[in-house]
Every structure is written in C-alpha cells, then in structure tokens.
Motif scaffolding. Structure first.
Motif, PDB file in Angstrom:
ATOM      1  N   GLU A  18       1.024  -1.226  -0.176  1.00 28.52           N
ATOM      2  CA  GLU A  18       0.155   0.002  -0.087  1.00 28.52           C
ATOM      3  C   GLU A  18       0.635   1.376  -0.210  1.00 28.52           C
ATOM      4  OE1 GLU A  18      -4.118   0.277   2.219  1.00 28.52           O
ATOM      5  OE2 GLU A  18      -2.394  -0.970   3.335  1.00 28.52           O
ATOM      6  N   ILE A  19       1.880   1.257   0.933  1.00 27.95           N
ATOM      7  CA  ILE A  19       2.864   2.413   1.157  1.00 27.95           C
ATOM      8  C   ILE A  19       3.466   2.620  -0.193  1.00 27.95           C
ATOM      9  CG2 ILE A  19       4.627   3.541   2.148  1.00 27.95           C
ATOM     10  CD1 ILE A  19       4.020   1.703   4.645  1.00 27.95           C
ATOM     11  N   ALA A  20       3.887   1.429  -0.983  1.00 25.80           N
ATOM     12  CA  ALA A  20       4.549   1.790  -2.306  1.00 25.80           C
ATOM     13  C   ALA A  20       3.926   2.510  -3.223  1.00 25.80           C
ATOM     14  CB  ALA A  20       5.319   0.371  -2.754  1.00 25.80           C
ATOM     15  N   ARG A  21       2.415   1.791  -3.350  1.00 25.21           N
ATOM     16  CA  ARG A  21       1.539   2.264  -4.403  1.00 25.21           C
ATOM     17  C   ARG A  21       1.058   3.655  -3.910  1.00 25.21           C
ATOM     18  NH1 ARG A  21      -0.008   0.027  -9.328  1.00 25.21           N
ATOM     19  NH2 ARG A  21      -1.719   0.906 -10.079  1.00 25.21           N
ATOM     20  N   TRP A  22       1.065   4.037  -2.705  1.00 23.68           N
ATOM     21  CA  TRP A  22       0.737   5.465  -2.407  1.00 23.68           C
ATOM     22  C   TRP A  22       1.904   6.478  -2.894  1.00 23.68           C
ATOM     23  CZ3 TRP A  22      -3.633   7.179   0.100  1.00 23.68           C
ATOM     24  CH2 TRP A  22      -3.615   8.650   0.925  1.00 23.68           C
ATOM     25  N   THR A  23       2.912   5.982  -2.496  1.00 26.43           N
ATOM     26  CA  THR A  23       4.227   6.835  -3.065  1.00 26.43           C
ATOM     27  C   THR A  23       4.277   6.907  -4.370  1.00 26.43           C
ATOM     28  OG1 THR A  23       5.497   5.691  -0.996  1.00 26.43           O
ATOM     29  CG2 THR A  23       6.557   6.884  -2.966  1.00 26.43           C
ATOM     30  N   ALA A  24       4.117   5.983  -5.267  1.00 25.41           N
ATOM     31  CA  ALA A  24       4.010   5.885  -6.639  1.00 25.41           C
ATOM     32  C   ALA A  24       2.984   6.909  -7.429  1.00 25.41           C
ATOM     33  CB  ALA A  24       3.942   4.562  -7.457  1.00 25.41           C
ATOM     34  N   ALA A  25       1.757   6.810  -6.637  1.00 21.64           N
ATOM     35  CA  ALA A  25       0.759   7.726  -7.009  1.00 21.64           C
ATOM     36  C   ALA A  25       0.949   9.104  -6.924  1.00 21.64           C
ATOM     37  CB  ALA A  25      -0.602   7.268  -5.961  1.00 21.64           C
ATOM     38  N   MET A  26       1.823   9.526  -5.589  1.00 20.10           N
ATOM     39  CA  MET A  26       2.176  10.967  -5.525  1.00 20.10           C
ATOM     40  C   MET A  26       3.195  11.415  -6.591  1.00 20.10           C
ATOM     41  SD  MET A  26       2.569  10.605  -1.354  1.00 20.10           S
ATOM     42  CE  MET A  26       2.455  12.370  -0.791  1.00 20.10           C
ATOM     43  N   ILE A  27       4.321  10.367  -6.899  1.00 24.72           N
ATOM     44  CA  ILE A  27       5.212  10.717  -7.880  1.00 24.72           C
ATOM     45  C   ILE A  27       4.438  10.950  -9.356  1.00 24.72           C
ATOM     46  CG2 ILE A  27       7.029   9.783  -9.421  1.00 24.72           C
ATOM     47  CD1 ILE A  27       7.705   8.081  -6.776  1.00 24.72           C
ATOM     48  N   ALA A  28       3.491  10.167  -9.439  1.00 24.97           N
ATOM     49  CA  ALA A  28       2.791  10.319 -10.614  1.00 24.97           C
ATOM     50  C   ALA A  28       1.576  11.387 -10.908  1.00 24.97           C
ATOM     51  CB  ALA A  28       1.769   8.964 -10.811  1.00 24.97           C
ATOM     52  N   SER A  29       1.449  12.221  -9.608  1.00 25.15           N
ATOM     53  CA  SER A  29       0.879  13.390  -9.720  1.00 25.15           C
ATOM     54  C   SER A  29       1.458  14.563 -10.298  1.00 25.15           C
ATOM     55  CB  SER A  29       0.381  13.868  -8.336  1.00 25.15           C
ATOM     56  OG  SER A  29       1.250  14.148  -7.500  1.00 25.15           O
ATOM     57  N   GLY A  30       2.758  14.429 -10.634  1.00 19.98           N
ATOM     58  CA  GLY A  30       3.571  15.422 -11.092  1.00 19.98           C
ATOM     59  C   GLY A  30       4.627  15.166 -12.299  1.00 19.98           C
ATOM     60  N   GLU A  31       5.830  15.928 -12.151  1.00 17.56           N
ATOM     61  CA  GLU A  31       6.616  15.351 -13.373  1.00 17.56           C
ATOM     62  C   GLU A  31       7.763  14.663 -12.568  1.00 17.56           C
ATOM     63  OE1 GLU A  31       8.800  19.007 -14.732  1.00 17.56           O
ATOM     64  OE2 GLU A  31       8.393  20.062 -12.699  1.00 17.56           O
ATOM     65  N   ARG A  32       8.702  14.034 -13.286  1.00 14.09           N
ATOM     66  CA  ARG A  32       9.851  13.318 -12.805  1.00 14.09           C
ATOM     67  C   ARG A  32      11.087  13.878 -13.538  1.00 14.09           C
ATOM     68  NH1 ARG A  32      10.528   6.960 -11.377  1.00 14.09           N
ATOM     69  NH2 ARG A  32      12.886   6.938 -10.379  1.00 14.09           N
ATOM     70  N   LEU A  33      11.931  14.623 -12.711  1.00 14.62           N
ATOM     71  CA  LEU A  33      13.144  15.267 -13.393  1.00 14.62           C
ATOM     72  C   LEU A  33      14.074  14.085 -13.878  1.00 14.62           C
ATOM     73  CD1 LEU A  33      14.113  17.845 -10.923  1.00 14.62           C
ATOM     74  CD2 LEU A  33      12.973  18.107 -13.041  1.00 14.62           C
ATOM     75  N   ASP A  34      14.569  14.555 -15.337  1.00 12.43           N
ATOM     76  CA  ASP A  34      15.505  13.571 -15.829  1.00 12.43           C
ATOM     77  C   ASP A  34      16.925  14.205 -15.634  1.00 12.43           C
ATOM     78  OD1 ASP A  34      17.100  11.914 -17.558  1.00 12.43           O
ATOM     79  OD2 ASP A  34      15.826  12.441 -19.396  1.00 12.43           O
TER      80      ASP A  34
END
Length: 427
Positions: free
Chosen positions: A58-74
């Motif tokens: 659950e925590i892993a998915r919650w974290t992934a959903a928070m990351i997915a709410s915005g951009e990920r720097l390259d």
C-alpha cells in the motif's frame, strides 16, 4: 482514471482496518490533486492511516501515485553520478550546508531539494537565505545546468514535483496526522524519487528534538523508506542518528551558516564534522565512488571552493558578512559541575520563540535570531561560566525563549557517559 469510486467508500476501508486496492489509491490521489476529493475527506483518510497503518505494498503504491501526480526530473544529462541526502529534521541540523558541496568536491553531483522550517525544526532554505542575494527558486533547466557545472545545488522543489505531496503535507500539519509513518515515508520518498537522483542517503533522527522519539519508531521509518527507494530503482541507505542534543553550537539561520562555513574551512564542532563525514562516505559509496576521501577535501580547501561556487551560482555573495542580532542575553552557570544534558527540543523551541522558526508556513523568519551554545554535554563548568546565549531582533521575544531554554541545560556533579552520534545503519 476510473471514476468508479466514492471517497467515503475508500475512507471506510481504511477506517475498518482494510487494505486499499491499487485502483483505489490511484483514484484517491489523482482526485485529491484535482480537487474532486475534498480536504475534509482526505483528512479523514489520513487519520485512518495514522490509526490503522498501511501494508508495504500500500505504501509503495501510495508513493508511486504521489510521484505520478507531477513530473519526474531527468538527470541523465548530468555526467557525474547523482546522490542526495535527506534528514528527517532536528535542532541545529545544518549538515546539508557543508555536506552538499563536500560530496560534490569528491566527484558526485548532489541535487538537494530542500524545505523550510516549521515549529522547532529549522529549514535549510531559511538558513541559506541569510546569505545576501542567494535565491532558493530555480527553473528545472537552471537546476540541471548548475548540477552539471558545479555539482551541487540546494534549492526549493518546483511546483511540478509531487504536487499531491505539497497539498497533503499542508493538510497533515493542521489535522494531527504528521506522525503517521506511511505518510512521512511516502512524503519524503515521493519528492526524492521525483527529483531523479540515482542514490539516496537518509539521516533519520532519534530523540527529543526529532519527530521520532524512539529507536524502534525511527527504525520502522528508515526501513520503510529504504524499501520504497529500492522499489523505485533508487539505491537507498539510512543512518539512525542521535537528536537528543542539538547538533553543533549554533541553532538558528545566520548562526548555522556561519558554523557550516567553519566546518568547510577545516574547523567547526566535532559532532557536526563527524556526522558530515559519516554521511559523505555513505553518499560517495552509494554513488559508486567508495575511494573518494571527504576528509582530505575538507582539509585541502576543495570543499570550500565547491561551497563558494554553489552560493555564487544561485546569486549569493559567499564573502558577505552574516547579519547579527542587536539583542543578546547570555545565561551563566549557577554552580560548578559538568553539563549532563542539553535538551534538543527545548532549545529548538527557544530558537523558535526568538524568531528563528515559524508557527505557520506563511510566517517570516528572523535571519539573525537563534541560540548559541557555549557548553555541550560532558563539558566541565564553573559558576559564572557562559552556558548559552539567546539572540533576537526583538527584545520582547527573549523572556519566553529564556523560559524554554532554562529547562534544557542540566548540570550534574559528574560528566555523563558518552553516547554514539550514529546509532545504526539500515540498507
């Protein structure tokens, strides 16, 4: 995104001790970011998480959903290996300031997205804003260019990184849910993973001046975050470190910058140097540079050169004198003995009362305000020796700070047993 959920049904699952599905987590995070799930509904869910916890998946998915709410720097354009550090916050914790340029001087690139202080814990950006001209806000292209040129950046996270976290963090602060380990871990790790770093070292504080008061709590948080990093391809290790006593002698903003520069010049308090080097070695090892010698970089001036380049790159003047407080109250020992304890929390609150911290996110902070210790645990004292000084711009702030600080220092006939600064390594 599926719209086949109702917020109240998601809340009920967690309220009754159930496990949220991946689809429920993805939906609630996206809907909350867009304003479809109201603050009062997310407050109820956060409280249910605080009371009933979350499973690892659950925590892993919650974290992934928070990351997915915005951009990920390259950061792939940066030629050096990237590694960052995060501290869970403490009193006198200025370690990011000397550590970031030190690790950069040893060949890594450090993309340090930092925050502001709240309550008794100080914020790295507030400290650096003591330096005339220095700016915290960088565009993504400026951030990546500086990382390539200087190897070190300390700046504010852009609005595009994990916007769900920014919204949820503010909500947790006013609803008594800050302490929930799943929410702390996902908040920290969503931002750190989104910033694009290849490796991460966590400094998880334990003790009166930390959010985690017990080693067991801190260990659970550290393990949760190390697992989250691994799940997202970020090599992560954690050190549990003592925060029962303030770090160093300076607590505040300008005073902590001054102490950090002393460390970069090859001096500074022993505990600040010890922790800076311990974290630097972990970061360099995680970045694949295990043979780098951070101690040599402090000695030979490379770390100081790196600091000056980093400050200049963000508009600051590394030679500008630090502002000083007009009001100084020196507190002296009433009897002979040894300093048995200096309570981190009480001293942190004293610095906050002097104006060094803020009660609400929008409050200003006083640059020169703070506490400077003259004695640390184990030091011998004689009646009349200075124990600490309180510094303020506004004299009316001193009495309340004095009431807090007077509870912090304990003098005993004999010196206390020495305790380790680094308690445990996880990862």
């Amino acid at each position: 995104m599926s719209s086949g959920f109702a917020a109240v049904d998601v809340i009920r699952v967690k309220r009754d001790g159930g496990v949220l599905s991946d689809a429920q987590i993805d939906w609630v995070m996206d809907a909350y970011t867009r304003g479809v799930v109201a603050d009062e509904q997310m407050s109820a869910l956060a409280m249910a998480i605080l009371l009933n916890g979350m499973t690892g998946p659950e925590i892993a998915r919650w974290t992934a959903a928070m990351i997915a709410s915005g951009e990920r720097l390259d950061l792939s354009a940066v030629r050096r290996p990237t590694v960052d550090k995060h501290s869970t916050g403490g009193v006198g914790d200025k370690i990011t300031l000397p550590l970031t340029p030190l690790v950069a001087a040893c060949g890594a690139a450090v993309p340090q997205l930092s925050g502001r202080g709240l309550g008794h814990t100080g914020g790295t950006l507030d400290k650096l804003e003591s330096i005339p001209g220095w700016r915290a806000a960088l565009r993504n292209d400026e951030f990546i260019a500086q990382l390539g040129d200087v190897g070190a950046v300390i700046c504010a996270a852009g609005a595009g990184l994990a916007p769900a976290d920014r919204k949820l963090y503010a909500l947790r602060d006013v609803t008594g849910t800050v302490e929930a380990i799943p929410l702390i871990a996902s908040s920290i790790m969503s931002k750190k993973i989104a910033e694009g770093t290849g490796a991460l070292v966590l400094d998880v504080k334990v003790g009166s001046g930390a959010f985690m008061k017990s080693v067991d709590q801190a260990r659970e948080l550290a393990r949760t975050m190390v697992e989250l990093g691994g799940a997202h391809g970020v090599r992560t290790v954690a050190l549990l470190t003592d925060m029962s006593t303030p770090l160093g002698l300076a607590i505040g903003n300008a005073v902590e910058v001054t102490e950090s520069v002393e460390v970069l010049a090859g001096g500074g308090p022993a505990d600040v140097v010890e922790l800076t080097l311990a974290l630097a070695r972990e970061m360099l090892d995680a970045a694949g540079l295990p043979d780098a010698d951070p101690e040599a970089a402090l000695r030979d001036g490379r770390a100081m050169d790196s600091w000056r380049a980093m400050i200049r790159a963000q508009g600051g003047d590394p030679d500008a004198p630090m502002p000083t407080a007009p009001e100084v109250e020196v507190v002296r020992a009433e009897r002979d003995g040894h300093v048995a304890a200096v309570d981190a929390y009480a001293m942190g609150v004293a610095a906050w009362r002097l104006g060094a911290g803020r009660a609400r996110k929008e409050d200003p902070v006083s640059v020169p305000a703070g506490v400077v210790l003259h004695k640390r645990p184990g030091d011998p004292v004689r009646a009349g020796d200075a124990l600490y000084e309180l510094r303020a711009e506004d004299p009316s702030r001193i009495p309340a700070a004095l009431a807090e600080a007077s509870r912090a220092v304990h003098i005993a006939p004999t010196a206390p047993a020495a305790t380790p600064l680094v308690i445990e390594r996880i990862g």
